[in-house]
Write a protein that holds these residues in place. Structure first.
Motif, PDB file in Angstrom:
ATOM      1  N   ILE A 161       0.842  -1.202   0.000  1.00  0.00           N
ATOM      2  CA  ILE A 161       0.000   0.000   0.000  1.00  0.00           C
ATOM      3  C   ILE A 161       0.880   1.255   0.000  1.00  0.00           C
ATOM      4  CG2 ILE A 161      -1.653   1.310   1.421  1.00  0.00           C
ATOM      5  CD1 ILE A 161      -3.132  -1.315   1.932  1.00  0.00           C
ATOM      6  N   ALA A 162       2.004   1.190   0.729  1.00  0.00           N
ATOM      7  CA  ALA A 162       2.953   2.315   0.723  1.00  0.00           C
ATOM      8  C   ALA A 162       3.459   2.569  -0.701  1.00  0.00           C
ATOM      9  CB  ALA A 162       4.118   2.026   1.666  1.00  0.00           C
ATOM     10  N   LEU A 163       3.811   1.496  -1.396  1.00  0.00           N
ATOM     11  CA  LEU A 163       4.271   1.639  -2.786  1.00  0.00           C
ATOM     12  C   LEU A 163       3.138   2.169  -3.669  1.00  0.00           C
ATOM     13  CD1 LEU A 163       6.325  -1.686  -3.201  1.00  0.00           C
ATOM     14  CD2 LEU A 163       7.261   0.645  -3.132  1.00  0.00           C
ATOM     15  N   ALA A 164       1.938   1.656  -3.427  1.00  0.00           N
ATOM     16  CA  ALA A 164       0.785   2.079  -4.228  1.00  0.00           C
ATOM     17  C   ALA A 164       0.541   3.584  -4.091  1.00  0.00           C
ATOM     18  CB  ALA A 164      -0.457   1.296  -3.811  1.00  0.00           C
ATOM     19  N   LEU A 165       0.842   4.109  -2.917  1.00  0.00           N
ATOM     20  CA  LEU A 165       0.662   5.553  -2.686  1.00  0.00           C
ATOM     21  C   LEU A 165       1.823   6.374  -3.244  1.00  0.00           C
ATOM     22  CD1 LEU A 165      -0.685   5.435   0.985  1.00  0.00           C
ATOM     23  CD2 LEU A 165      -1.937   6.336  -0.997  1.00  0.00           C
ATOM     24  N   GLY A 166       2.836   5.681  -3.743  1.00  0.00           N
ATOM     25  CA  GLY A 166       3.985   6.379  -4.304  1.00  0.00           C
ATOM     26  C   GLY A 166       5.080   6.664  -3.281  1.00  0.00           C
ATOM     27  N   GLY A 167       5.022   5.995  -2.142  1.00  0.00           N
ATOM     28  CA  GLY A 167       6.038   6.202  -1.111  1.00  0.00           C
ATOM     29  C   GLY A 167       7.042   5.071  -1.075  1.00  0.00           C
ATOM     30  N   PRO A 168       7.972   5.133  -0.126  1.00  0.00           N
ATOM     31  CA  PRO A 168       8.907   4.018   0.064  1.00  0.00           C
ATOM     32  C   PRO A 168       8.172   2.845   0.711  1.00  0.00           C
ATOM     33  CG  PRO A 168       9.235   5.679   1.764  1.00  0.00           C
ATOM     34  CD  PRO A 168       8.179   6.224   0.833  1.00  0.00           C
ATOM     35  N   PRO A 169       8.622   1.601   0.477  1.00  0.00           N
ATOM     36  CA  PRO A 169       7.888   0.448   1.002  1.00  0.00           C
ATOM     37  C   PRO A 169       7.774   0.441   2.525  1.00  0.00           C
ATOM     38  CG  PRO A 169      10.013  -0.225   0.038  1.00  0.00           C
ATOM     39  CD  PRO A 169       9.793   1.204  -0.336  1.00  0.00           C
ATOM     40  N   ASP A 170       8.736   1.071   3.201  1.00  0.00           N
ATOM     41  CA  ASP A 170       8.706   1.034   4.668  1.00  0.00           C
ATOM     42  C   ASP A 170       8.055   2.279   5.275  1.00  0.00           C
ATOM     43  OD1 ASP A 170      10.624   2.876   4.025  1.00  0.00           O
ATOM     44  OD2 ASP A 170      12.209   2.004   5.283  1.00  0.00           O
ATOM     45  N   ALA A 171       7.251   2.972   4.488  1.00  0.00           N
ATOM     46  CA  ALA A 171       6.636   4.221   4.969  1.00  0.00           C
ATOM     47  C   ALA A 171       5.846   4.031   6.263  1.00  0.00           C
ATOM     48  CB  ALA A 171       5.736   4.819   3.892  1.00  0.00           C
ATOM     49  N   PHE A 172       5.268   2.833   6.458  1.00  0.00           N
ATOM     50  CA  PHE A 172       4.432   2.614   7.651  1.00  0.00           C
ATOM     51  C   PHE A 172       5.193   1.913   8.776  1.00  0.00           C
ATOM     52  CE2 PHE A 172       1.382   2.970   4.141  1.00  0.00           C
ATOM     53  CZ  PHE A 172       0.550   3.968   4.652  1.00  0.00           C
ATOM     54  N   GLU A 173       6.519   1.820   8.655  1.00  0.00           N
ATOM     55  CA  GLU A 173       7.250   1.073   9.672  1.00  0.00           C
ATOM     56  C   GLU A 173       7.832   1.992  10.746  1.00  0.00           C
ATOM     57  OE1 GLU A 173       9.468  -1.898   7.370  1.00  0.00           O
ATOM     58  OE2 GLU A 173       7.566  -2.562   6.521  1.00  0.00           O
ATOM     59  N   ARG A 174       8.677   1.432  11.598  1.00  0.00           N
ATOM     60  CA  ARG A 174       9.299   2.186  12.712  1.00  0.00           C
ATOM     61  C   ARG A 174       8.293   2.970  13.555  1.00  0.00           C
ATOM     62  NH1 ARG A 174      12.369   2.373   8.402  1.00  0.00           N
ATOM     63  NH2 ARG A 174      11.432   4.345   7.829  1.00  0.00           N
ATOM     64  N   GLU A 175       8.442   4.307  13.630  1.00  0.00           N
ATOM     65  CA  GLU A 175       7.606   5.091  14.567  1.00  0.00           C
ATOM     66  C   GLU A 175       6.160   5.192  14.094  1.00  0.00           C
ATOM     67  OE1 GLU A 175       9.621   6.310  12.378  1.00  0.00           O
ATOM     68  OE2 GLU A 175       8.691   8.095  11.492  1.00  0.00           O
ATOM     69  N   LYS A 176       5.880   4.734  12.880  1.00  0.00           N
ATOM     70  CA  LYS A 176       4.503   4.790  12.376  1.00  0.00           C
ATOM     71  C   LYS A 176       3.698   3.563  12.851  1.00  0.00           C
ATOM     72  CE  LYS A 176       5.144   8.426   9.546  1.00  0.00           C
ATOM     73  NZ  LYS A 176       6.553   8.739   9.797  1.00  0.00           N
ATOM     74  N   ALA A 177       4.068   2.398  12.337  1.00  0.00           N
ATOM     75  CA  ALA A 177       3.355   1.190  12.759  1.00  0.00           C
ATOM     76  C   ALA A 177       4.308   0.013  12.909  1.00  0.00           C
ATOM     77  CB  ALA A 177       2.233   0.862  11.771  1.00  0.00           C
ATOM     78  N   GLY A 178       5.542   0.323  13.312  1.00  0.00           N
ATOM     79  CA  GLY A 178       6.538  -0.729  13.515  1.00  0.00           C
ATOM     80  C   GLY A 178       6.256  -1.543  14.776  1.00  0.00           C
ATOM     81  N   ASP A 179       5.452  -0.970  15.678  1.00  0.00           N
ATOM     82  CA  ASP A 179       5.040  -1.654  16.916  1.00  0.00           C
ATOM     83  C   ASP A 179       3.512  -1.537  16.977  1.00  0.00           C
ATOM     84  OD1 ASP A 179       4.731  -2.661  19.470  1.00  0.00           O
ATOM     85  OD2 ASP A 179       5.460  -0.846  20.472  1.00  0.00           O
ATOM     86  N   PRO A 180       2.846  -2.209  16.043  1.00  0.00           N
ATOM     87  CA  PRO A 180       1.413  -1.942  15.819  1.00  0.00           C
ATOM     88  C   PRO A 180       0.567  -2.246  17.047  1.00  0.00           C
ATOM     89  CG  PRO A 180       2.056  -3.986  14.741  1.00  0.00           C
ATOM     90  CD  PRO A 180       3.329  -3.332  15.230  1.00  0.00           C
ATOM     91  N   PHE A 181      -0.334  -1.354  17.368  1.00  0.00           N
ATOM     92  CA  PHE A 181      -1.270  -1.602  18.464  1.00  0.00           C
ATOM     93  C   PHE A 181      -2.457  -2.389  17.911  1.00  0.00           C
ATOM     94  CE2 PHE A 181      -4.238  -0.694  21.918  1.00  0.00           C
ATOM     95  CZ  PHE A 181      -3.421  -1.019  22.982  1.00  0.00           C
ATOM     96  N   TRP A 182      -2.171  -3.642  17.551  1.00  0.00           N
ATOM     97  CA  TRP A 182      -3.185  -4.482  16.910  1.00  0.00           C
ATOM     98  C   TRP A 182      -4.323  -4.803  17.875  1.00  0.00           C
ATOM     99  CZ3 TRP A 182      -3.840  -8.730  19.760  1.00  0.00           C
ATOM    100  CH2 TRP A 182      -2.757  -9.152  20.546  1.00  0.00           C
ATOM    101  N   VAL A 183      -5.449  -5.144  17.314  1.00  0.00           N
ATOM    102  CA  VAL A 183      -6.625  -5.553  18.078  1.00  0.00           C
ATOM    103  C   VAL A 183      -7.212  -6.761  17.381  1.00  0.00           C
ATOM    104  CG1 VAL A 183      -8.896  -4.853  18.963  1.00  0.00           C
ATOM    105  CG2 VAL A 183      -7.161  -3.124  18.515  1.00  0.00           C
ATOM    106  N   MET A 184      -7.699  -7.705  18.152  1.00  0.00           N
ATOM    107  CA  MET A 184      -8.463  -8.767  17.519  1.00  0.00           C
ATOM    108  C   MET A 184      -9.832  -8.842  18.170  1.00  0.00           C
ATOM    109  SD  MET A 184      -7.469 -12.609  16.531  1.00  0.00           S
ATOM    110  CE  MET A 184      -7.398 -13.233  18.170  1.00  0.00           C
ATOM    111  N   ARG A 185     -10.853  -8.912  17.340  1.00  0.00           N
ATOM    112  CA  ARG A 185     -12.220  -9.061  17.843  1.00  0.00           C
ATOM    113  C   ARG A 185     -12.810 -10.362  17.323  1.00  0.00           C
ATOM    114  NH1 ARG A 185     -15.837  -5.380  19.635  1.00  0.00           N
ATOM    115  NH2 ARG A 185     -17.487  -5.755  18.152  1.00  0.00           N
TER     116      ARG A 185
END
Ligand code: HRG
Ligand code: AKG
Ligand code: FE2
Length: 330
Positions: free
Chosen positions: A165-189
């Motif tokens: 999705i990062a590539l699709a938006l025209g960004g670098p592949p790791d755009a959502f990693e590290r301080e963005k979502a590198g430690d994702p606050f995932w939820v499961m329902r």
């Protein structure tokens, strides 16, 4: 759109492969699906069938238990909003939903919860309402092991889809990693939708889950086979059915992806109506930003949208806590 991501998954972590044709093909399809439909299916996703089916089976077994047993892991504010919620306790747009669910499991001693673990004080006062001990049911006995394996694999699958999705938006592949979502606050329902006739008159509403958008980045829904109940709203305001397709996950976009993409991708409005004659279960995995991620439109997305930020900056944890505190009645 049903994306075959088998080859893509093998290549997406390899920097040498970014221009690979097969990979770029999937990236183009992701872009189209996110822009036009707001949701898509993925197949050949590498999660074993037995696990996909297994988590639905134990979910069904749990909801089948006597009420008193389910209440042993009841969701409360004190449990950090983790645990079992009864039919009618989830509120969407001010109306109770006709579903029961287990929210937020995570491991601590012999109990469980479905948010990523949060240590007391880890995020200061912002995180306080979501701190809590775990509420894994004791029965079925394989519940916890299955769920942990599932969470582990879905986290990685989601991360890989977010690279595309990062590539699709025209960004670098790791755009959502590290301080963005590198430690994702995932939820499961884990959710159960009773058939209408099993719901008492006073609990009756039109929907199993009212129209809403999800809060984070990307949701992967593992749907009950054969029951057609999930609906997604398209750009023209029409409700489109998202029927279960065997061996796939339904993916939809959350609020934070809308902000990061500066509206290039909208978060998907969806709802659930179980008009079938069978109890429906579904397992939704929410892949979210870091709890303390500060979310504002990416520069590379703004450039594609006349340079103007359409959304203000938000801290993901604040958005989540605001939602959660308005989500439940007791
Ligand atoms: N974590 C997520 N996305 N949960 C969705 C729960 C259903 C909608 C919720 N009552 C609401 O009104 O937002
Ligand atoms: O049950 C489903 O198919 C979707 C559930 C959902 O939208 C949610 O829990 O956010
Ligand atoms: Fe949802």
């Amino acid at each position: 759109m049903n994306l075959d991501i088998n080859g893509y998954l093998e290549k997406i972590d390899d920097p040498v492969m970014v221009d690979d044709k097969e990979l770029q093909d999937v990236v183009r399809q992701l872009d189209k699906a996110c822009k036009e439909a707001g949701f898509f299916y993925v197949k050949n996703h590498g999660i074993p069938d037995s696990l996909v089916k297994g988590v639905k089976d134990v979910t069904r077994t749990f909801f089948n238990l006597p009420y008193e047993d389910k209440l042993k892991i009841k969701l409360t504010a004190q449990s950090g909003y983790r645990g079992y919620q009864r039919v009618g306790e989830n509120i969407t747009k001010g109306k109770p939903d006709m579903h029961e669910a287990i929210d937020s499991l995570k491991c601590d001693k012999n109990m469980a919860q479905c948010y990523r673990e949060m240590k007391p004080g880890e995020y200061g006062s912002l995180g306080q309402s979501l701190e809590g001990s775990n509420l894994w049911p004791c029965y079925p006995p394989n519940f916890k092991v299955l769920m942990e394996e599932y969470i582990y694999l879905l986290r990685d699958l989601s991360r890989k889809i977010m690279r595309g999705i990062a590539l699709a938006l025209g960004g670098p592949p790791d755009a959502f990693e590290r301080e963005k979502a590198g430690d994702p606050f995932w939820v499961m329902r884990l959710i159960g939708y009773p058939i209408s006739s099993d719901i008492s008159e006073i609990q009756h509403t039109d929907t199993g889950c009212g129209a809403h958008t999800d809060y984070g980045l990307l949701t992967l829904v593992n749907q009950d086979v054969e029951i057609n109940a999930l609906q997604v709203q398209n750009k023209n305001g029409e409700w489109i059915s998202a029927p279960p397709i065997p061996d796939t996950f339904v993916c939809n976009i959350g609020d934070m992806l809308k902000i990061w993409s500066n509206g290039l991708y909208e978060s998907t409005l969806h709802r659930v109506i179980n008009n079938s004659s069978k109890y429906r279960v579904s397992v939704a995995f929410f892949y979210e930003p870091n709890f303390d991620a500060s979310v504002e439109p990416f520069e590379f997305c703004k450039q594609k949208t006349r340079g103007i930020a359409k959304f203000d900056k938000v801290v993901y944890g604040e958005h989540l806590v605001n939602k959660v505190l308005n989500n439940f009645v007791y």
